[in-house]
Every structure is written in structure tokens, then in C-alpha cells.
Enzyme design. Structure first.
Site, PDB file in Angstrom:
ATOM      1  N   LYS A 115      -5.970  10.129   6.201  1.00 13.88           N
ATOM      2  CA  LYS A 115      -5.392  10.489   4.802  1.00 13.88           C
ATOM      3  C   LYS A 115      -3.931  10.487   4.898  1.00 13.88           C
ATOM      4  O   LYS A 115      -3.183  10.003   3.830  1.00 13.88           O
ATOM      5  CB  LYS A 115      -5.818  11.892   4.165  1.00 13.88           C
ATOM      6  CG  LYS A 115      -7.104  11.893   3.696  1.00 13.88           C
ATOM      7  CD  LYS A 115      -7.580  13.065   2.920  1.00 13.88           C
ATOM      8  CE  LYS A 115      -9.111  12.990   2.451  1.00 13.88           C
ATOM      9  NZ  LYS A 115      -9.443  14.030   1.753  1.00 13.88           N
ATOM     10  N   LYS A 207     -17.680   1.500   2.080  1.00 11.37           N
ATOM     11  CA  LYS A 207     -18.330   2.556   1.131  1.00 11.37           C
ATOM     12  C   LYS A 207     -17.981   2.528  -0.233  1.00 11.37           C
ATOM     13  O   LYS A 207     -16.703   2.090  -0.777  1.00 11.37           O
ATOM     14  CB  LYS A 207     -17.714   3.944   1.820  1.00 11.37           C
ATOM     15  CG  LYS A 207     -18.658   4.433   2.643  1.00 11.37           C
ATOM     16  CD  LYS A 207     -18.294   5.786   3.295  1.00 11.37           C
ATOM     17  CE  LYS A 207     -18.715   7.040   2.334  1.00 11.37           C
ATOM     18  NZ  LYS A 207     -18.409   8.198   2.872  1.00 11.37           N
ATOM     19  N   LYS A 210     -14.460   6.057  -5.240  1.00  8.82           N
ATOM     20  CA  LYS A 210     -13.780   5.984  -6.741  1.00  8.82           C
ATOM     21  C   LYS A 210     -12.402   5.408  -6.893  1.00  8.82           C
ATOM     22  O   LYS A 210     -11.703   5.248  -7.776  1.00  8.82           O
ATOM     23  CB  LYS A 210     -13.595   7.527  -7.182  1.00  8.82           C
ATOM     24  CG  LYS A 210     -13.076   8.385  -6.051  1.00  8.82           C
ATOM     25  CD  LYS A 210     -13.461  10.027  -6.739  1.00  8.82           C
ATOM     26  CE  LYS A 210     -14.001  10.738  -5.541  1.00  8.82           C
ATOM     27  NZ  LYS A 210     -14.461  12.147  -5.997  1.00  8.82           N
TER      28      LYS A 210
END
Length: 345
Positions: A115, A207, A210
Site C-alpha cells: 500500500k 482480482k 473497486k
């Protein structure tokens, strides 16, 4: 050995549209678990702000995730459904765990590396210490079980390490205050059958996410029947007909993904689905998948729309849940403060 009553804790971040991957990977499991366990389901809004969130959008998504829980079948009367920031004991316990966890443990967390990216010096301290707050979320309720996917296994291992170190560091004080030989349970993972890994409808190697710029890459739980049908029909495929056996899906990621979605929505095995549709072309299979997806997901989108039109009703559910959650967490924190040696009134 101290025994703990069985309790499940799980949380979902309010960061935009929940999609089919969240539904099959997590929320359907939440619904199933509520029949067997005392369950606490949390909208983890404090985790969400480890990266910047637009304030009004954050409020909206907290309510949206709550609406999704309920629309999918989570019963807020039977379980506790609340948002994390309304229960201050999460943050209090997280600070104590900041003092129990070791830097070396956090340095090994792969999710922070992913991240934060290359510019780690610019990442927030919150993003780095996120796993300690996650441990506090779970252990504020002394939860014995957490449903986990592959990406959360490392965080649960850290939660167990923190619980173990706290129990060891304060063993004498724990016993002196009448809590036996351990205060925190070593929380176990709940892995409910083979995980449904849902991939992008535009690229079967990625994957479903969103954050994908294309809305056609995912089916959002808020999508209506027309949007669901259109996205399934436009989903990427290959020119070959469907195979009759699972072996034939190898090297065909888009076919494998659509068969997996069909199987998960129908609660059948992929072998069953291929037994019915093997040898047929994709247009025929997609028509059946449209019918199935619209039947399963259409009512969820409609119910979410109904619920989100009344924010005060959602807020009332969250307020009730946070009150019930705090009643448990307060008792945990009182005990922790006694064990650590704080003076309290």
C-alpha cells in the site's frame, strides 16, 4: 487454561462500492456465521482514514457498507453491527498494543509495503501501525474467531503474537487480578470452505477491485438488474466453447472466473456447472449466468437503495450497535488498565 466464550469479529472498510468479490468472499460468510456464533460486524472507518478520504464521501460509504450488510441478510438485532469510530476503546487499546508490538513484527507486514509503494517515507504512521489497530478491534471483544481471506492471514498472526506477548508480559498481574493464566484468547482463523476468488470481468488475471477504473470490471452490490445483465454479457471470454471438465479451464482465466462465479452464486461445484454447460458456447452460458446473478444480486441492490434513502434509520442501527459493542469493550479496557497498572476511577 482459561476458556473463552466463542465470539466472531470481522470488519469491512468503507472505501467505495462493495462488489461481487466482497459479497462472495466475505459477506455471505457473515450471514452463514450468524446462525452458529455470537457475531460482531464492524464498519472499520478508522482504518479507512489511513489514506485520505473525502469527509462527506466517507459518511456515505459508512452507511452504504452498513446497508449492504443488512441487504445481504446480516441481522443487526441478532448480531452487533456498528462503525469503529463510535467505540473509543478501539483506539485506546490500539495504543497499548503499540507498546506491546515490536517494530520488527510490523516491518514484516507485506500489506504495508504494497500500500505504501516506493514512497514509504511519505506514508502515514496510521498505515504503518494499522495491524495493531486491527488487533485491538478483535481483542477489545476477546473474539475467539475471525473469518479471514489470504490477504488477512498475516494480520491475524500478528494479533495472536500481540495477545501472546501481552499474556506473557503481564502474566503475574493477570493472575493477581483473578483472570487465570491468560487474558486475551489466541484468536483462530475461520476458513469456510474453498475461498471464492473473484477476478475482474475485463481481465481474468486480476482480482475484482473497486479501484479498477472500468466499472465493467466488477458487479457492484448497488447495481440494478439491468447493470448486472449488461456487465455479465460484456464480460471478457475466449472463442472456445466451455470445457466439460475442470482440467479444461487451465490457461483460460476468464472462463475459469465466470464458471467460478456461477458455481458460487448457485452454491454448486465448478464440476457441476461444467457438467451442465460443458460443450456449449459462451452466449448460452452467459444468458444463464445473467438470470442467476440478477435473481441473487438484484434484490440486494434494490434493498440497499431503499435503505440508503433513509440515512437516519442506518444511523440508528449503528448507534444501537455501537452502544452494545462499547458495553463489551469497556469491560475489556477496565481489566486491561488494571492489569497494566493504570490508576482509574
Amino acid at each position: 487454561m482459561t476458556t473463552f466464550p466463542e465470539r466472531v469479529f470481522s470488519g469491512v472498510q468503507p472505501t467505495g462500492n462493495l462488489h461481487l468479490g466482497n459479497y462472495l468472499g466475505a459477506i455471505t460468510k457473515f450471514v452463514a456465521l450468524q446462525d452458529r456464533y455470537d457475531c460482531i460486524y464492524c464498519v472499520v472507518d478508522m482504518h479507512a482514514i489511513t489514506v485520505w478520504q473525502e469527509p462527506e464521501e466517507l459518511k456515505k460509504t459508512i452507511r452504504e457498507v452498513t446497508a449492504a450488510f443488512i441487504a445481504c441478510g446480516v441481522d443487526p438485532k441478532k448480531n452487533i453491527v456498528f462503525n469503529q469510530s463510535q467505540v473509543p476503546q478501539h483506539a485506546e487499546l490500539a495504543w497499548i498494543f503499540n507498546c506491546v508490538a515490536r517494530l520488527g513484527w510490523l516491518n514484516r507486514m507485506t500489506q504495508f509495503k504494497e500500500k505504501a509503494g516506493k514512497d514509504r517515507e511519505n506514508a502515514s504512521v496510521g498505515l504503518y501501525a494499522y495491524p495493531n489497530l486491527m488487533a485491538a478491534d478483535i481483542l477489545a471483544y476477546r473474539a475467539t474467531h475471525v473469518p479471514v481471506g489470504d490477504d488477512q492471514k498475516q494480520h491475524l498472526e500478528l494479533t495472536r503474537d500481540i495477545a501472546q506477548k501481552f499474556n506473557n508480559d503481564y502474566a503475574t498481574s493477570i493472575a493477581a487480578h483473578g483472570y487465570g493464566d491468560t487474558f486475551f484468547p489466541l484468536t483462530e482463523p475461520l476458513i469456510a470452505g474453498p475461498a471464492t476468488r473473484v477476478m475482474s470481468l475485463r481481465d481474468g488475471s486480476k482480482k475484482m477491485s473497486k479501484s479498477d477504473p472500468s466499472d465493467y470490471s466488477r458487479i457492484n452490490l448497488s447495481d440494478d438488474a439491468d447493470a448486472i445483465a449488461q456487465k455479465v454479457r460484456k464480460a471478457k471470454t475466449d472463442p472456445e466453447p466451455l470445457p466439460s471438465e475442470e482440467e479444461g479451464l487451465k490457461g483460460r482465466p476468464e472462463a475459469e472466473n465466470l464458471v467460478g462465479i456461477f458455481a458460487a452464486l448457485a452454491d454448486r461445484t465448478r464440476a457441476d456447472v461444467l457438467g451442465d454447460y460443458g460443450g456449449r458456447n459462451f452466449s448460452e452460458f452467459k444468458a444463464a449466468l445473467v438470470d442467476l446473478a440478477v435473481a441473487q444480486l438484484g434484490p440486494i441492490g434494490a434493498e440497499m437503495k431503499r435503505l440508503t434513502q433513509d440515512p437516519s434509520a442506518i444511523d440508528a442501527i449503528l448507534a444501537d450497535g455501537s452502544e452494545r459493542a462499547e458495553a463489551i469493550a469497556v469491560e475489556t479496557l477496565k481489566a486491561v488498565k488494571d492489569i497494566v497498572g493504570f490508576v482509574r476511577h
